[in-house]
Design a protein around this motif. Structure first.
Motif, PDB file in Angstrom:
ATOM      1  N   PHE A 122     -73.870  41.022 -71.137  1.00 62.11           N
ATOM      2  CA  PHE A 122     -75.205  41.464 -70.758  1.00 62.11           C
ATOM      3  C   PHE A 122     -76.238  40.399 -71.126  1.00 62.11           C
ATOM      4  O   PHE A 122     -77.107  40.062 -70.324  1.00 62.11           O
ATOM      5  N   GLN A 123     -76.125  39.862 -72.324  1.00 64.13           N
ATOM      6  CA  GLN A 123     -77.062  38.830 -72.759  1.00 64.13           C
ATOM      7  C   GLN A 123     -76.931  37.566 -71.905  1.00 64.13           C
ATOM      8  O   GLN A 123     -77.921  36.942 -71.534  1.00 64.13           O
ATOM      9  N   LEU A 125     -79.957  40.117 -64.144  1.00 64.85           N
ATOM     10  CA  LEU A 125     -80.167  41.557 -64.083  1.00 64.85           C
ATOM     11  C   LEU A 125     -81.647  41.920 -64.022  1.00 64.85           C
ATOM     12  O   LEU A 125     -82.017  42.934 -63.448  1.00 64.85           O
ATOM     13  N   GLU A 126     -82.488  41.071 -64.589  1.00 63.87           N
ATOM     14  CA  GLU A 126     -83.923  41.343 -64.619  1.00 63.87           C
ATOM     15  C   GLU A 126     -84.656  40.773 -63.407  1.00 63.87           C
ATOM     16  O   GLU A 126     -85.837  40.993 -63.236  1.00 63.87           O
ATOM     17  N   THR A 127     -83.938  40.038 -62.568  1.00 62.70           N
ATOM     18  CA  THR A 127     -84.539  39.431 -61.384  1.00 62.70           C
ATOM     19  C   THR A 127     -84.612  40.464 -60.266  1.00 62.70           C
ATOM     20  O   THR A 127     -83.667  41.215 -60.043  1.00 62.70           O
ATOM     21  N   ASP A 128     -85.723  40.481 -59.539  1.00 64.37           N
ATOM     22  CA  ASP A 128     -85.813  41.411 -58.415  1.00 64.37           C
ATOM     23  C   ASP A 128     -84.870  40.937 -57.306  1.00 64.37           C
ATOM     24  O   ASP A 128     -84.469  39.773 -57.255  1.00 64.37           O
ATOM     25  N   ASP A 129     -84.490  41.853 -56.427  1.00 63.80           N
ATOM     26  CA  ASP A 129     -83.484  41.569 -55.405  1.00 63.80           C
ATOM     27  C   ASP A 129     -83.871  40.401 -54.505  1.00 63.80           C
ATOM     28  O   ASP A 129     -83.031  39.555 -54.181  1.00 63.80           O
ATOM     29  N   TYR A 178     -75.978  37.290 -68.780  1.00 64.02           N
ATOM     30  CA  TYR A 178     -76.446  37.463 -67.403  1.00 64.02           C
ATOM     31  C   TYR A 178     -77.747  38.255 -67.307  1.00 64.02           C
ATOM     32  O   TYR A 178     -78.134  38.685 -66.231  1.00 64.02           O
ATOM     33  N   ARG A 179     -78.435  38.438 -68.418  1.00 64.21           N
ATOM     34  CA  ARG A 179     -79.645  39.250 -68.448  1.00 64.21           C
ATOM     35  C   ARG A 179     -80.712  38.759 -67.482  1.00 64.21           C
ATOM     36  O   ARG A 179     -81.375  39.546 -66.819  1.00 64.21           O
ATOM     37  N   SER A 180     -80.856  37.456 -67.354  1.00 64.89           N
ATOM     38  CA  SER A 180     -81.888  36.934 -66.447  1.00 64.89           C
ATOM     39  C   SER A 180     -81.610  37.342 -65.007  1.00 64.89           C
ATOM     40  O   SER A 180     -82.534  37.637 -64.250  1.00 64.89           O
ATOM     41  N   TYR A 210     -83.428  37.119 -56.354  1.00 67.14           N
ATOM     42  CA  TYR A 210     -82.005  36.868 -56.562  1.00 67.14           C
ATOM     43  C   TYR A 210     -81.330  36.422 -55.259  1.00 67.14           C
ATOM     44  O   TYR A 210     -80.625  35.416 -55.226  1.00 67.14           O
TER      45      TYR A 210
END
Length: 74
Positions: free
Chosen positions: A28-29, A35-39, A31-33, A42
């Protein structure tokens, strides 16, 4: 002792069920960036993806492959 060495030492004594939780947290840590990116951001970061989506939007449905041929268990 470095933080990496300290963590490795602590990891070596953890039970397996806890190691799975630690692994999930580390991933999670890592790939967190993403996961926090809008679609939109991304998808635009993947080379050719925006063009592929635009091409798909412009393709008439009768020219599309049925989902059941692409994804067998649907």
């Amino acid at each position: 002792m470095t933080i990496q060495e300290t963590l490795k030492k602590e990891i070596d004594i953890l039970p397996n069920e806890t190691l799975y939780i630690v692994r999930d947290f580390l991933l999670f840590q890592k790939y967190r960036s993403i996961l926090e990116t809008d679609d939109t951001t991304y998808l635009n970061s993947i080379p050719g993806m925006a063009d592929s989506i635009k091409e798909g939007i412009e393709t008439p449905l009768e020219n599309c492959v049925p989902l059941s041929r692409v994804w067998q268990d649907v």
